[in-house]
Each structure stands twice: as structure tokens, then as C-alpha cells.
Scaffold this active site. Sequence first.
Site: not given
Length: 312
Positions: A106, A182, A250
Site C-alpha cells: 500500500t 487501495k 501508515k
Amino acid sequence: MSPLAENTGPTVVAAVIGLGSMGLGMARSMKRAGLDVVGYDITAAAVDRFVAEGGRGAATPAGAAEGADIVVSVVVNGAQTEAVLFGPEGVAKTMKPGAVFISSATMDPAVARDMSQRTEALGLNYLDAPISGGAAKAASGALTIMASGSSRAFDTARPALDAMAGKVYELGEAAGTGAAFKMINQLLAGVHIAAACEAIAFASKQGLDLDKVYEVITASAGNSWMFENRVPHVLAGDYTPLSSIEIFVKDLGIVQDMARSERYPVPLAAAALQMYLAASGAGMGRDDDSSLARLYAKLSGTQLPDAAKENL
């Protein structure tokens, strides 16, 4: 019978870089489908485990990629992906011309676009292909893959995609599109987990039977996939990391960066990020993301199920 079972041509060689809970399942799925799979992980024990199951192991990413038709990178973020590709022991120097690099991390779409350009300049193909579904679906070859890249990249990657995924969304020719899809998923996932944890801890504060809360909510309009999937961790008092707090520190951080660059408000994602940051700061960063419920409990003096106490 899988498509590969009928393939009388040369065996497809695939390298998997990163044999954690996701990467190991993906490697197993490709091996089960008939690919010749070589694995590398920073932890030697992870490589040894895959070799003990009949796979091949390598001491470096470059060694794993030597002679591979497909390299699948299953690392955490863009920086690690860049190191896998272009670092001192990176795969770009040993992949054969025309091979495809499948990036499953990702990351910011801009980073994916940059790495695609650099990879393709070397005569290699790059498929921007983040994944969703968790370790169980990785192990069964039933992941959802959100992929973008050239038709050559898709064609070369097809044996691996067929083995790893239950559904492959082909989202266009431009790298970065898969990454953007995503990030939309991660925005929703992060907010939904935070909402589920807030709700179950609030239910505990009200003195409700939490097992009954779970039963009622999962049959009601307030349910979500994340409530249904994560709240059982809270009920069991088991915060073994299946997806950690730091993952959403994150990912929601990337969402914030993307939104800021577009001057787009994401207040719900921002509020959720603050909770993940607080949980990480409280020492839960490597624990399961359902640990947000523990954070709410600490802040409010609420009692949640404790697996250690229940096992006394």
C-alpha cells in the site's frame, strides 16, 4: 483444474519477496497452482519454513529474482518496495528482460507511478497491484487484487494473478490507479475499525452484555464488515496482530497526505488517524488494530474481556 494444470509449456518461475502472513500464503497459492516459487524474507526462519514445505529459498531479493518470470513484492510500504527493486540487493538487476514486478504494498499513487517508470525504463514490466482480503484469503488463493498496468504486465503476471486471487480488478494502464483504489479502501477500513471499537467499548461502558451486542448489531443496519470481523478479537481479549495499529498509522497518514495535496477535507479519516496514533503512543502499535477498543477502555475506565483472566 487450474489453468496451469493444462499448460504444457515451460514452468513459470515466480519469486516472492516477503514471506509474512500475506506473502507466505501467496507463495503457497502459486506453488499449489504449479508455479516454481522461490521465496525471500528478511527473517531466515520464514524462508526455512517455505523450503520445508517444498518451495525454494534465496538469501537475497536479487537471488530470488534471478531467472524469474514474475516477482511478487509483499512488503509494507513504498520505501521498502523501492529497496526491493533498486537497493544493493534489489531484484531489478537480476530480473530477466520482459519479466514483471508485481507490487502489492500500500503506497501513495505518485510513488507507484515513479517506480513504474523507473522499472519499465530497464525493460521490465511493473504491475501496481495492492491486495485486500487478509491472511486467510491469501492462503486460499482468494485475494482481491486492485491492479493497473500495461497489457504486457497483465499478460506476464496472469499465472500468478490466477493463483493468488479470487477477483482481479483490472483498473487501467496507468500505474498508481491500483494504489489509489487501495487508499480509498484503507480510508474506509480504518474509519470502520475505529467506529467498531468505539461502539463496543461504549457498549461496555453502558454495562451491556457484549456477546449479545455483537449478536444484535451483526443482524442490524449498524453492522459493518469490520465490526463483524474485529469485534470478536475484543470479545476474546486476544490482540494478536492480524493487522496492526501501525498499518493504519501508515495508511491513514498516506490518505492525509493525498487529501492535503488535493485540498480535499477528510475529517473522519483524520479523527480515526488520531486514535491510531494515540494507541501506538500507548504501546499498542504492533498489536492488532482492534486494540483501539482497549484505548477507548483506558480513556473511559471501561472494562473489556481479558483473555489472561478468563484462562486463570
